[in-house]
Design an enzyme around this catalytic site. Structure first.
Site, PDB file in Angstrom:
ATOM      1  N   CYS A   1     -23.045  87.599  65.907  1.00 35.16           N
ATOM      2  CA  CYS A   1     -24.152  87.381  64.966  1.00 35.16           C
ATOM      3  C   CYS A   1     -25.483  87.858  65.555  1.00 35.16           C
ATOM      4  O   CYS A   1     -25.775  87.596  66.718  1.00 35.16           O
ATOM      5  CB  CYS A   1     -24.227  85.883  64.634  1.00 35.16           C
ATOM      6  SG  CYS A   1     -25.490  85.506  63.419  1.00 35.16           S
TER       7      CYS A   1
ATOM      8  N   CYS B   1     -29.927  81.821  67.458  1.00 36.85           N
ATOM      9  CA  CYS B   1     -29.894  80.353  67.449  1.00 36.85           C
ATOM     10  C   CYS B   1     -29.440  79.840  68.828  1.00 36.85           C
ATOM     11  O   CYS B   1     -28.343  80.180  69.281  1.00 36.85           O
ATOM     12  CB  CYS B   1     -28.963  79.858  66.352  1.00 36.85           C
ATOM     13  SG  CYS B   1     -29.341  80.615  64.747  1.00 36.85           S
TER      14      CYS B   1
ATOM     15  N   CYS C   1     -25.845  78.228  69.517  1.00 39.03           N
ATOM     16  CA  CYS C   1     -24.652  78.756  68.853  1.00 39.03           C
ATOM     17  C   CYS C   1     -23.776  79.639  69.736  1.00 39.03           C
ATOM     18  O   CYS C   1     -24.261  80.564  70.394  1.00 39.03           O
ATOM     19  CB  CYS C   1     -25.067  79.524  67.595  1.00 39.03           C
ATOM     20  SG  CYS C   1     -23.640  79.952  66.568  1.00 39.03           S
TER      21      CYS C   1
ATOM     22  N   CYS D   1     -14.569  74.427  53.525  1.00 35.42           N
ATOM     23  CA  CYS D   1     -15.865  75.064  53.843  1.00 35.42           C
ATOM     24  C   CYS D   1     -15.642  76.299  54.695  1.00 35.42           C
ATOM     25  O   CYS D   1     -15.082  76.203  55.786  1.00 35.42           O
ATOM     26  CB  CYS D   1     -16.749  74.107  54.630  1.00 35.42           C
ATOM     27  SG  CYS D   1     -17.015  72.549  53.821  1.00 35.42           S
TER      28      CYS D   1
ATOM     29  N   CYS E   1     -17.038  75.323  49.551  1.00 32.20           N
ATOM     30  CA  CYS E   1     -18.351  75.408  50.204  1.00 32.20           C
ATOM     31  C   CYS E   1     -18.342  76.655  51.072  1.00 32.20           C
ATOM     32  O   CYS E   1     -17.308  76.971  51.674  1.00 32.20           O
ATOM     33  CB  CYS E   1     -18.568  74.170  51.074  1.00 32.20           C
ATOM     34  SG  CYS E   1     -20.098  74.226  52.028  1.00 32.20           S
TER      35      CYS E   1
ATOM     36  N   CYS F   1     -25.969  71.776  50.550  1.00 33.37           N
ATOM     37  CA  CYS F   1     -25.548  71.048  51.753  1.00 33.37           C
ATOM     38  C   CYS F   1     -26.530  71.458  52.839  1.00 33.37           C
ATOM     39  O   CYS F   1     -26.563  72.631  53.239  1.00 33.37           O
ATOM     40  CB  CYS F   1     -24.118  71.438  52.131  1.00 33.37           C
ATOM     41  SG  CYS F   1     -23.605  70.769  53.727  1.00 33.37           S
TER      42      CYS F   1
ATOM     43  N   ARG G   1     -23.199  63.345  56.182  1.00 34.80           N
ATOM     44  CA  ARG G   1     -21.992  63.707  56.935  1.00 34.80           C
ATOM     45  C   ARG G   1     -22.186  63.520  58.435  1.00 34.80           C
ATOM     46  O   ARG G   1     -23.104  64.087  59.037  1.00 34.80           O
ATOM     47  CB  ARG G   1     -21.578  65.159  56.635  1.00 34.80           C
ATOM     48  CG  ARG G   1     -20.269  65.524  57.351  1.00 34.80           C
ATOM     49  CD  ARG G   1     -19.709  66.896  56.949  1.00 34.80           C
ATOM     50  NE  ARG G   1     -19.554  66.974  55.522  1.00 34.80           N
ATOM     51  CZ  ARG G   1     -20.173  67.868  54.760  1.00 34.80           C
ATOM     52  NH1 ARG G   1     -20.947  68.772  55.303  1.00 34.80           N
ATOM     53  NH2 ARG G   1     -19.997  67.866  53.468  1.00 34.80           N
TER      54      ARG G   1
HETATM   55  N1  SAM Z   1     -24.471  81.860  60.148  1.00 38.42           N
HETATM   56  C1  SAM Z   1     -24.709  80.903  59.157  1.00 38.42           C
HETATM   57  C2  SAM Z   1     -25.999  80.161  59.355  1.00 38.42           C
HETATM   58  O1  SAM Z   1     -26.406  79.917  60.487  1.00 38.42           O
HETATM   59  O2  SAM Z   1     -26.614  79.792  58.351  1.00 38.42           O
HETATM   60  C3  SAM Z   1     -23.588  79.932  58.949  1.00 38.42           C
HETATM   61  C4  SAM Z   1     -22.830  79.336  60.118  1.00 38.42           C
HETATM   62  S1  SAM Z   1     -23.765  78.311  61.245  1.00 38.42           S
HETATM   63  C5  SAM Z   1     -22.665  78.191  62.606  1.00 38.42           C
HETATM   64  C6  SAM Z   1     -23.854  76.734  60.439  1.00 38.42           C
HETATM   65  C7  SAM Z   1     -24.536  75.591  61.149  1.00 38.42           C
HETATM   66  O3  SAM Z   1     -23.707  75.052  62.152  1.00 38.42           O
HETATM   67  C8  SAM Z   1     -25.836  75.862  61.873  1.00 38.42           C
HETATM   68  O4  SAM Z   1     -26.925  75.915  61.014  1.00 38.42           O
HETATM   69  C9  SAM Z   1     -25.947  74.673  62.798  1.00 38.42           C
HETATM   70  O5  SAM Z   1     -26.682  73.626  62.184  1.00 38.42           O
HETATM   71  C10 SAM Z   1     -24.482  74.252  63.010  1.00 38.42           C
HETATM   72  N2  SAM Z   1     -24.084  74.492  64.407  1.00 38.42           N
HETATM   73  C11 SAM Z   1     -23.834  75.686  64.961  1.00 38.42           C
HETATM   74  N3  SAM Z   1     -23.530  75.577  66.283  1.00 38.42           N
HETATM   75  C12 SAM Z   1     -23.596  74.248  66.561  1.00 38.42           C
HETATM   76  C13 SAM Z   1     -23.404  73.499  67.756  1.00 38.42           C
HETATM   77  N4  SAM Z   1     -23.107  74.083  68.911  1.00 38.42           N
HETATM   78  N5  SAM Z   1     -23.528  72.158  67.696  1.00 38.42           N
HETATM   79  C14 SAM Z   1     -23.848  71.559  66.515  1.00 38.42           C
HETATM   80  N6  SAM Z   1     -24.048  72.222  65.360  1.00 38.42           N
HETATM   81  C15 SAM Z   1     -23.938  73.559  65.372  1.00 38.42           C
HETATM   82 FE1  SF4 Z   2     -25.536  83.240  63.609  1.00 39.80          FE
HETATM   83 FE2  SF4 Z   2     -24.772  80.997  64.814  1.00 39.80          FE
HETATM   84 FE3  SF4 Z   2     -27.287  81.263  64.024  1.00 39.80          FE
HETATM   85 FE4  SF4 Z   2     -25.334  81.004  62.173  1.00 39.80          FE
HETATM   86  S1  SF4 Z   2     -25.974  79.478  63.683  1.00 39.80           S
HETATM   87  S2  SF4 Z   2     -27.051  82.461  62.161  1.00 39.80           S
HETATM   88  S3  SF4 Z   2     -23.656  82.076  63.228  1.00 39.80           S
HETATM   89  S4  SF4 Z   2     -26.267  82.518  65.601  1.00 39.80           S
END
Ligand code: SAM
Ligand code: SF4
Ligand code: DTB
Length: 327
Positions: free
Chosen positions: A62, A66, A69, A106, A137, A197, A269
């Site tokens: 990606c 973030c 992530c 989801c 979802c 959500c 949740r």
């Molecule tokens: N890429 C898309 C986005 O970020 O909108 C969808 C997938 S993203 C992984 C969805 C959500 O998962 C993130 O917004 C974050 O809140 C949560 N998330 C991701 N990694 C996480 C982690 N290591 N621990 C807890 N929540 C996490």
């Molecule tokens: Fe990409 Fe992870 Fe951020 Fe979603 S949370 S936009 S998968 S880096």
């Protein structure tokens, strides 16, 4: 009547002040849980929990940064990136989730935003999952208004897009898209008539004031999200957030309780992080008004409790699975 007492009886409010929310967080623990459970009972069966099963339909690589992530190309986490899954393979997983008792499926993709071509395949997945009698979802990153309309036409029930943290702490976690970008996507989803959500993550080194700010941002959206995931950070080696000091269980429970009180009609949740939580902490979260979980041995890229252990926990707590809207 003071604000917390008023919340029990009123219809949802979007005019919460930060001070009111901070005052809820500061209540004695027993008072906070009593109010949260009272609000919960006014709107929901307190012994039923909604279950959603997650599947990563497009993993890793990606472009966003973030800091929590595993899937960001900017984080050296050793995760293998893969292409968008085939529709049939996704539907096979959805059937298994349904057989295990999940009411919602989801699907998550590691995109900044979907390309229109990708959206064709996702729409087929949504149609197929919906045909199984499950709620649908997806979480695909930022959406334009026309993309949201397309997903709605395919029968999408919920779109997940989190605010993640407070507006102030946000820049310490993500720099490649803004808080406003997220609010814009939420508006497009709401505008298309899809259920929202939207929640966040705690345990990222944020302050108590930031947790107040996150709940404030969620509870002052013009319409509350129908579903509010509260994630405890899953620490992933190779991410900037991996070294954050974990949030104590009681502060996590408080966050759930304040979400319940401020967004009385929403499903709250108990989301990521349950692998690290005791049964007792989870039971306190349900007492604080959590009424939804991710169900199944995997979240997106990390483990989650297996179905058998969740069933055993639910049996001991006298909790039953909530039927889905299309089941
Ligand atoms: N890429 C898309 C986005 O970020 O909108 C969808 C997938 S993203 C992984 C969805 C959500 O998962 C993130 O917004 C974050 O809140 C949560 N998330 C991701 N990694 C996480 C982690 N290591 N621990 C807890 N929540 C996490
Ligand atoms: Fe990409 Fe992870 Fe951020 Fe979603 S949370 S936009 S998968 S880096
Ligand atoms: C949400 O708020 N939490 C889920 C879902 N929405 C997409 C994702 C949690 C991911 C946890 C880390 C992982 O498995 O990669």
């Amino acid at each position: 009547m003071n604000a917390p007492a008023r919340a029990l009886h009123d219809t949802p409010r979007s005019d919460w002040s930060r001070e009111e929310i901070a005052a809820l967080f500061a209540l004695p623990f027993a008072d906070l849980l009593f109010r949260a459970q009272s609000v919960h009972r006014a709107h929901f069966d307190p012994n039923q929990v909604q279950t959603s099963t997650l599947l990563s339909i497009k993993t890793g690589g990606c472009p966003e940064d973030c800091g929590y992530c595993s899937q960001s190309a900017k984080n050296d986490t050793g995760l293998k990136a893969s292409k968008l899954m085939e529709v049939e393979a996704v539907l096979a997983d959805a059937r298994a989730a349904k057989a295990a008792g999940a009411s919602r499926f989801c699907m998550g993709a590691a995109w900044r935003s979907p390309k229109d071509k990708d959206l064709d395949a996702v729409c087929q997945m949504v149609e197929g999952v919906r045909a199984l009698g499950m709620e649908t979802c997806v979480t695909l990153g930022m959406l334009t208004a026309p993309q949201a309309v397309r997903l709605k036409q395919a029968g999408l029930d919920y779109y997940n897009h989190n605010l993640d943290t407070s507006p102030e702490y946000y820049r310490h976690v993500i720099t490649t898209r803004t808080y406003q970008d997220r609010l814009d996507t939420l508006e497009h989803v709401r505008g298309a008539g899809i259920n929202v959500c939207c929640g966040g993550i705690v345990g990222m080194g944020e302050s108590a004031e930031d947790r107040t700010g996150l709940i404030h941002a969620l509870a002052t959206l013009p319409v509350h999200p129908e579903s509010v995931p509260i994630n405890a950070l899953v620490q992933i080696e190779g991410t900037p957030q991996a070294l954050s000091k974990p949030l104590g269980p009681l502060d996590f429970v408080r966050t759930i309780a304040v979400a319940r009180i401020t967004m009385p009609m929403s499903f709250v949740r108990l989301s990521a992080g349950r692998e690290e939580m005791s049964d007792e902490t989870q039971a306190l979260c349900f007492l604080a008004g959590a009424n939804s979980i991710f169900y199944g041995a995997r979240l997106l890229t990390t483990p989650n409790p297996v179905v058998d252990s969740d069933r055993a926990l639910f049996n001991r707590l006298g909790i039953s699975l909530m039927p889905g809207a299309h089941g």
